[in-house]
Design a protein around this motif. Structure first.
Motif, PDB file in Angstrom:
ATOM      1  N   GLY A 129       0.777  -1.232   0.000  1.00 37.56           N
ATOM      2  CA  GLY A 129       0.000   0.000   0.000  1.00 37.56           C
ATOM      3  C   GLY A 129       0.809   1.282   0.000  1.00 37.56           C
ATOM      4  O   GLY A 129       0.266   2.353  -0.269  1.00 37.56           O
ATOM      5  N   ASN A 130       2.101   1.221   0.294  1.00 36.15           N
ATOM      6  CA  ASN A 130       2.906   2.441   0.341  1.00 36.15           C
ATOM      7  C   ASN A 130       3.017   3.120  -1.019  1.00 36.15           C
ATOM      8  O   ASN A 130       2.811   4.330  -1.138  1.00 36.15           O
ATOM      9  CB  ASN A 130       4.304   2.147   0.890  1.00 36.15           C
ATOM     10  CG  ASN A 130       4.276   1.726   2.338  1.00 36.15           C
ATOM     11  OD1 ASN A 130       3.393   2.112   3.092  1.00 36.15           O
ATOM     12  ND2 ASN A 130       5.237   0.915   2.740  1.00 36.15           N
ATOM     13  N   THR A 131       3.340   2.358  -2.044  1.00 39.43           N
ATOM     14  CA  THR A 131       3.484   2.935  -3.379  1.00 39.43           C
ATOM     15  C   THR A 131       2.129   3.420  -3.889  1.00 39.43           C
ATOM     16  O   THR A 131       2.045   4.459  -4.553  1.00 39.43           O
ATOM     17  CB  THR A 131       4.123   1.906  -4.338  1.00 39.43           C
ATOM     18  OG1 THR A 131       5.291   1.352  -3.725  1.00 39.43           O
ATOM     19  CG2 THR A 131       4.522   2.556  -5.653  1.00 39.43           C
ATOM     20  N   LYS A 132       1.071   2.708  -3.554  1.00 40.04           N
ATOM     21  CA  LYS A 132      -0.274   3.126  -3.946  1.00 40.04           C
ATOM     22  C   LYS A 132      -0.620   4.478  -3.334  1.00 40.04           C
ATOM     23  O   LYS A 132      -1.198   5.344  -4.010  1.00 40.04           O
ATOM     24  CB  LYS A 132      -1.303   2.077  -3.509  1.00 40.04           C
ATOM     25  CG  LYS A 132      -2.719   2.435  -3.879  1.00 40.04           C
ATOM     26  CD  LYS A 132      -3.687   1.334  -3.465  1.00 40.04           C
ATOM     27  CE  LYS A 132      -5.101   1.662  -3.933  1.00 40.04           C
ATOM     28  NZ  LYS A 132      -6.015   0.538  -3.680  1.00 40.04           N
ATOM     29  N   THR A 133      -0.272   4.692  -2.079  1.00 40.11           N
ATOM     30  CA  THR A 133      -0.546   5.966  -1.412  1.00 40.11           C
ATOM     31  C   THR A 133       0.123   7.117  -2.151  1.00 40.11           C
ATOM     32  O   THR A 133      -0.507   8.151  -2.414  1.00 40.11           O
ATOM     33  CB  THR A 133      -0.060   5.915   0.057  1.00 40.11           C
ATOM     34  OG1 THR A 133      -0.798   4.907   0.737  1.00 40.11           O
ATOM     35  CG2 THR A 133      -0.252   7.252   0.749  1.00 40.11           C
ATOM     36  N   ILE A 134       1.385   6.946  -2.514  1.00 40.11           N
ATOM     37  CA  ILE A 134       2.108   7.997  -3.233  1.00 40.11           C
ATOM     38  C   ILE A 134       1.518   8.176  -4.630  1.00 40.11           C
ATOM     39  O   ILE A 134       1.347   9.303  -5.101  1.00 40.11           O
ATOM     40  CB  ILE A 134       3.621   7.685  -3.295  1.00 40.11           C
ATOM     41  CG1 ILE A 134       4.197   7.537  -1.875  1.00 40.11           C
ATOM     42  CG2 ILE A 134       4.363   8.742  -4.099  1.00 40.11           C
ATOM     43  CD1 ILE A 134       4.017   8.736  -0.972  1.00 40.11           C
ATOM     44  N   ALA A 135       1.165   7.082  -5.300  1.00 47.39           N
ATOM     45  CA  ALA A 135       0.543   7.169  -6.632  1.00 47.39           C
ATOM     46  C   ALA A 135      -0.745   7.982  -6.571  1.00 47.39           C
ATOM     47  O   ALA A 135      -1.005   8.819  -7.448  1.00 47.39           O
ATOM     48  CB  ALA A 135       0.260   5.771  -7.169  1.00 47.39           C
ATOM     49  N   GLN A 136      -1.545   7.752  -5.562  1.00 46.47           N
ATOM     50  CA  GLN A 136      -2.804   8.486  -5.428  1.00 46.47           C
ATOM     51  C   GLN A 136      -2.559   9.966  -5.176  1.00 46.47           C
ATOM     52  O   GLN A 136      -3.296  10.813  -5.700  1.00 46.47           O
ATOM     53  CB  GLN A 136      -3.654   7.874  -4.313  1.00 46.47           C
ATOM     54  CG  GLN A 136      -4.189   6.506  -4.689  1.00 46.47           C
ATOM     55  CD  GLN A 136      -4.847   5.779  -3.530  1.00 46.47           C
ATOM     56  OE1 GLN A 136      -4.524   5.983  -2.356  1.00 46.47           O
ATOM     57  NE2 GLN A 136      -5.791   4.898  -3.861  1.00 46.47           N
ATOM     58  N   LYS A 137      -1.537  10.299  -4.421  1.00 42.55           N
ATOM     59  CA  LYS A 137      -1.196  11.709  -4.186  1.00 42.55           C
ATOM     60  C   LYS A 137      -0.732  12.365  -5.484  1.00 42.55           C
ATOM     61  O   LYS A 137      -1.090  13.508  -5.766  1.00 42.55           O
ATOM     62  CB  LYS A 137      -0.113  11.842  -3.114  1.00 42.55           C
ATOM     63  CG  LYS A 137      -0.536  11.323  -1.760  1.00 42.55           C
ATOM     64  CD  LYS A 137      -1.690  12.121  -1.187  1.00 42.55           C
ATOM     65  CE  LYS A 137      -2.073  11.593   0.174  1.00 42.55           C
ATOM     66  NZ  LYS A 137      -3.342  12.099   0.663  1.00 42.55           N
ATOM     67  N   ILE A 138       0.066  11.661  -6.267  1.00 47.29           N
ATOM     68  CA  ILE A 138       0.526  12.193  -7.559  1.00 47.29           C
ATOM     69  C   ILE A 138      -0.674  12.387  -8.482  1.00 47.29           C
ATOM     70  O   ILE A 138      -0.796  13.412  -9.160  1.00 47.29           O
ATOM     71  CB  ILE A 138       1.589  11.277  -8.192  1.00 47.29           C
ATOM     72  CG1 ILE A 138       2.869  11.301  -7.350  1.00 47.29           C
ATOM     73  CG2 ILE A 138       1.871  11.683  -9.641  1.00 47.29           C
ATOM     74  CD1 ILE A 138       3.896  10.257  -7.742  1.00 47.29           C
ATOM     75  N   GLN A 139      -1.567  11.417  -8.494  1.00 48.51           N
ATOM     76  CA  GLN A 139      -2.759  11.516  -9.344  1.00 48.51           C
ATOM     77  C   GLN A 139      -3.606  12.725  -8.954  1.00 48.51           C
ATOM     78  O   GLN A 139      -4.081  13.461  -9.810  1.00 48.51           O
ATOM     79  CB  GLN A 139      -3.575  10.225  -9.243  1.00 48.51           C
ATOM     80  CG  GLN A 139      -4.617  10.064 -10.326  1.00 48.51           C
ATOM     81  CD  GLN A 139      -5.942  10.753 -10.015  1.00 48.51           C
ATOM     82  OE1 GLN A 139      -6.313  10.916  -8.859  1.00 48.51           O
ATOM     83  NE2 GLN A 139      -6.633  11.168 -11.050  1.00 48.51           N
ATOM     84  N   ALA A 140      -3.764  12.960  -7.672  1.00 53.27           N
ATOM     85  CA  ALA A 140      -4.556  14.099  -7.200  1.00 53.27           C
ATOM     86  C   ALA A 140      -3.928  15.427  -7.626  1.00 53.27           C
ATOM     87  O   ALA A 140      -4.641  16.384  -7.931  1.00 53.27           O
ATOM     88  CB  ALA A 140      -4.706  14.050  -5.681  1.00 53.27           C
TER      89      ALA A 140
END
Length: 157
Positions: free
Chosen positions: A15-26
């Motif tokens: 889930g760590n990389t997913k969290t950062i991916a979601q922040k980048i997407q936002a």
């Protein structure tokens, strides 16, 4: 980056990389794509380390559950955890399964203490003909300063 069509492609086990991916997407309003191997890793951390080490040391490229047409994108953020001095094998498969010629790749790397290693240069080797920018590197999914660091990094692209 604002004038470019953006994709955020990532693999995340814990889930760590997913969290950062979601922040980048936002922040970028780019499209998001989760890289998933056809055969999922075990949910148990120790069992996953055994499987992942075996894949890395034996140069196994796991088959992906699906792929995405990257021809529609100019800039592609590629997210991976650092596993045993390299990127996750599913990310290797993703990079080798697509034509990145003329694309800009923006790596982001999560790690459990080892840092970025030489993952950005490995991405350049796998994604022939691409321009690979400086990576965003974060321990686990970050701390209280991570989002401001991420904003600064994105603004400097």
């Amino acid at each position: 980056m604002k004038s470019k069509k953006v994709l955020i492609a990532y693999f995340s086990w814990g889930g760590n990389t997913k969290t950062i991916a979601q922040k980048i997407q936002a922040k970028t309003n780019g499209d998001i794509f989760e890289i998933k191997p056809k055969k999922q890793y075990p949910s148990d951390y120790h069992q996953t380390t055994v499987v992942a080490k075996n894949e890395i040391y034996n140069k196994v490229l796991p088959e992906l559950n699906n792929n995405i047409d990257i021809s529609l994108y100019d800039a592609i953020f590629v997210g991976t955890p650092a596993w045993w001095y390299t990127m996750a094998p599913a990310v290797m498969t993703f990079l080798l399964s697509n034509d990145f010629a003329g694309k800009t790749i923006v790596p982001f790397i999560t790690h459990g203490g080892g840092g970025e290693y030489n993952i950005a240069s490995q991405i350049k080797e796998f994604a022939k003909g691409s321009e690979v920018l400086s990576p965003f590197v974060v321990y686990n999914n970050g701390d209280t300063n991570t989002y401001s660091k991420l904003d600064l990094w994105l603004n400097n692209l």
